[in-house]
Motif scaffolding. Structure first.
Motif, PDB file in Angstrom:
ATOM      1  N   GLU A  82       0.828  -1.215   0.000  1.00  9.28           N
ATOM      2  CA  GLU A  82       0.000   0.000   0.000  1.00  9.28           C
ATOM      3  C   GLU A  82       0.860   1.262   0.000  1.00  9.28           C
ATOM      4  O   GLU A  82       0.493   2.269  -0.588  1.00  9.28           O
ATOM      5  N   ASN A  83       2.019   1.199   0.664  1.00  7.57           N
ATOM      6  CA  ASN A  83       2.930   2.350   0.667  1.00  7.57           C
ATOM      7  C   ASN A  83       3.384   2.689  -0.751  1.00  7.57           C
ATOM      8  O   ASN A  83       3.504   3.866  -1.106  1.00  7.57           O
ATOM      9  N   ILE A  84       3.624   1.657  -1.559  1.00  9.98           N
ATOM     10  CA  ILE A  84       4.047   1.896  -2.940  1.00  9.98           C
ATOM     11  C   ILE A  84       2.859   2.355  -3.786  1.00  9.98           C
ATOM     12  O   ILE A  84       2.993   3.274  -4.605  1.00  9.98           O
ATOM     13  N   TRP A  85       1.696   1.743  -3.586  1.00 10.00           N
ATOM     14  CA  TRP A  85       0.506   2.124  -4.364  1.00 10.00           C
ATOM     15  C   TRP A  85       0.198   3.615  -4.191  1.00 10.00           C
ATOM     16  O   TRP A  85      -0.022   4.331  -5.162  1.00 10.00           O
ATOM     17  N   ILE A  86       0.197   4.059  -2.945  1.00 13.32           N
ATOM     18  CA  ILE A  86      -0.161   5.458  -2.660  1.00 13.32           C
ATOM     19  C   ILE A  86       0.829   6.412  -3.315  1.00 13.32           C
ATOM     20  O   ILE A  86       0.451   7.434  -3.877  1.00 13.32           O
ATOM     21  N   TYR A  87       2.106   6.043  -3.254  1.00 10.08           N
ATOM     22  CA  TYR A  87       3.133   6.889  -3.847  1.00 10.08           C
ATOM     23  C   TYR A  87       2.960   6.954  -5.365  1.00 10.08           C
ATOM     24  O   TYR A  87       3.103   8.014  -5.986  1.00 10.08           O
ATOM     25  N   GLY A  88       2.666   5.817  -5.967  1.00  3.59           N
ATOM     26  CA  GLY A  88       2.459   5.771  -7.417  1.00  3.59           C
ATOM     27  C   GLY A  88       1.259   6.613  -7.840  1.00  3.59           C
ATOM     28  O   GLY A  88       1.302   7.309  -8.865  1.00  3.59           O
ATOM     29  N   ARG A  89       0.198   6.572  -7.050  1.00  8.62           N
ATOM     30  CA  ARG A  89      -1.002   7.368  -7.359  1.00  8.62           C
ATOM     31  C   ARG A  89      -0.695   8.862  -7.211  1.00  8.62           C
ATOM     32  O   ARG A  89      -1.219   9.688  -7.947  1.00  8.62           O
ATOM     33  N   TYR A  90       0.197   9.168  -6.281  1.00 11.07           N
ATOM     34  CA  TYR A  90       0.622  10.554  -6.077  1.00 11.07           C
ATOM     35  C   TYR A  90       1.272  11.092  -7.354  1.00 11.07           C
ATOM     36  O   TYR A  90       1.148  12.263  -7.693  1.00 11.07           O
ATOM     37  N   GLY A  99       0.324  10.208 -10.209  1.00 13.13           N
ATOM     38  CA  GLY A  99      -0.705  10.210 -11.252  1.00 13.13           C
ATOM     39  C   GLY A  99      -0.658   8.998 -12.159  1.00 13.13           C
ATOM     40  O   GLY A  99      -1.211   9.012 -13.264  1.00 13.13           O
ATOM     41  N   LEU A 100      -0.004   7.927 -11.714  1.00 13.42           N
ATOM     42  CA  LEU A 100       0.079   6.715 -12.538  1.00 13.42           C
ATOM     43  C   LEU A 100      -1.238   5.933 -12.442  1.00 13.42           C
ATOM     44  O   LEU A 100      -1.859   5.885 -11.381  1.00 13.42           O
ATOM     45  N   PRO A 101      -1.660   5.310 -13.536  1.00 18.13           N
ATOM     46  CA  PRO A 101      -2.890   4.501 -13.488  1.00 18.13           C
ATOM     47  C   PRO A 101      -2.756   3.364 -12.474  1.00 18.13           C
ATOM     48  O   PRO A 101      -1.669   2.805 -12.290  1.00 18.13           O
ATOM     49  N   ARG A 102      -3.874   3.012 -11.879  1.00 21.47           N
ATOM     50  CA  ARG A 102      -3.881   1.999 -10.804  1.00 21.47           C
ATOM     51  C   ARG A 102      -3.249   0.682 -11.274  1.00 21.47           C
ATOM     52  O   ARG A 102      -2.446   0.080 -10.559  1.00 21.47           O
ATOM     53  N   ALA A 103      -3.597   0.238 -12.480  1.00 20.61           N
ATOM     54  CA  ALA A 103      -3.080  -1.047 -12.979  1.00 20.61           C
ATOM     55  C   ALA A 103      -1.557  -0.997 -13.135  1.00 20.61           C
ATOM     56  O   ALA A 103      -0.853  -1.969 -12.831  1.00 20.61           O
ATOM     57  N   ARG A 154       0.105  -1.178  -9.656  1.00 19.93           N
ATOM     58  CA  ARG A 154       0.092  -2.526  -9.072  1.00 19.93           C
ATOM     59  C   ARG A 154       1.138  -3.423  -9.728  1.00 19.93           C
ATOM     60  O   ARG A 154       1.828  -4.194  -9.060  1.00 19.93           O
ATOM     61  N   GLU A 155       1.265  -3.285 -11.031  1.00 18.78           N
ATOM     62  CA  GLU A 155       2.246  -4.097 -11.760  1.00 18.78           C
ATOM     63  C   GLU A 155       3.665  -3.724 -11.344  1.00 18.78           C
ATOM     64  O   GLU A 155       4.495  -4.594 -11.069  1.00 18.78           O
ATOM     65  N   ARG A 156       3.929  -2.427 -11.277  1.00 19.43           N
ATOM     66  CA  ARG A 156       5.271  -1.968 -10.881  1.00 19.43           C
ATOM     67  C   ARG A 156       5.565  -2.335  -9.430  1.00 19.43           C
ATOM     68  O   ARG A 156       6.693  -2.709  -9.090  1.00 19.43           O
ATOM     69  N   ALA A 157       4.558  -2.204  -8.566  1.00 16.06           N
ATOM     70  CA  ALA A 157       4.768  -2.488  -7.139  1.00 16.06           C
ATOM     71  C   ALA A 157       5.204  -3.938  -6.943  1.00 16.06           C
ATOM     72  O   ALA A 157       6.129  -4.221  -6.175  1.00 16.06           O
TER      73      ALA A 157
END
Length: 313
Positions: A104-112, A114-118, A121-124
């Protein structure tokens, strides 16, 4: 992918007479340096040398007081957001959300970013494997070891696929095993073509990681080169470390004037810089030192020669 051929000497960060003042304090005092694509570049020096202030300017989060700074050819004063979008930043202290899970720490940072959710998740998933945290993805952050948290902070900084990764004192507070695990990850990143810029006051870290480095002291650069070049320029191949029962080691220094090229007197030991450590040790035998150790010269010796003190004083 190794960087060679066209673009390998491309300068990504360039500082000219770069200066940072805080009121009357000059933290960075007119330094010149450049970082090339694909290399690991280090700022080495004691606490208070100006390393972190330099990193904050390079990270486009602290304005330049005087001089020039270009990152990707852009000026951080006018192009800050564009520059920051291409940087990954690993601060001195982990800023993880301990209530969330590792992934979740990586997901939130990625969304920050502006990266698409999919995509996030793949990068994380790939980054957690890279950070050797794949089996801890669903674990809360709070109980993780210091080394794991550090690797997670690096994984998180990589989610935006930055061209430059800025690392401020990356292994401070970690045990030797955790430090080596982290060095291995950073070495792999460099081989993938990520440019690393790091600060450290650990000699062995600078020697392990840096292709080139500058030695900083009191806000100025006192030397620049590869670790090997700096050791060849400012030290000898070997160093004899002697300890004596007396509190004052200075009276023994005279005995080694002809034996070594240089003698340094420290509060707790005598350092004899020489091409042949064993021959120097033999010459010291009748002085009956408490201990005699022959070792190869390190960046610590370079710093001592340039500044008259050790890095950890």
């Amino acid at each position: 992918m190794e960087h060679s051929g066209p673009g390998a000497d491309e300068v990504l960060v360039e500082g000219r007479s770069l200066t940072k003042r805080f009121g009357d304090l000059t933290a960075v005092d007119g330094i010149d340096f450049e970082v090339r694509r694909g290399e690991a570049f280090g700022f080495l020096g004691p606490n208070g040398a100006g390393k972190s202030s330099t990193m904050r300017m390079v990270g486009a989060v602290s304005p330049v007081t005087a001089g020039e700074l270009r990152i990707f050819g852009q000026d951080p004063a006018t192009d800050g957001p564009a520059i920051r979008a291409r940087l990954g930043v690993v601060p001195q202290r982990d800023t993880l959300d301990e209530e969330l899970t590792v992934e979740e720490n990586i997901w939130i940072y990625g969304r920050y970013f502006g990266l698409p959710r999919a995509v996030v998740r793949e990068r994380a998933a790939a980054l957690l494997d890279f950070a050797q945290l794949g089996d801890r993805a669903a674990s809360k952050v709070e109980p993780l070891s210091g080394g794991m948290k550090r690797r997670l902070t690096i994984a998180r900084a990589l989610v935006s696929e930055p061209e430059i990764l800025l690392l401020d004192e990356p292994t401070t507070g970690l045990d030797p095993q955790a430090r080596h695990a982290l060095w291995d990850r950073l070495f792999r990143l460099k081989r993938q073509g990520v440019t690393l810029v790091l600060t450290t006051h650990y000699m062995d870290e600078a020697e392990q990681l840096c292709d080139r480095l500058v030695v900083m002291d009191h806000g100025r650069i006192v030397a620049e080169g590869s670790p090997r070049e700096l050791i060849a320029r400012y030290a000898t191949r070997e160093v004899l470390e002697l300890r004596f029962a007396d509190d004052d080691h200075a009276p023994y220094a005279g005995r080694f004037r002809g034996v070594g090229e240089r003698v340094e007197v420290l509060p707790d030991r005598l350092l004899v810089y020489t091409r042949d450590g064993d021959a120097a040790a033999a010459a010291a035998h009748d002085l009956r030192p408490l201990s005699a150790l022959v070792r190869r010269a390190t960046l610590e010796d370079v710093f001592l020669h340039l500044t008259g003190r050790t890095l950890v004083d």
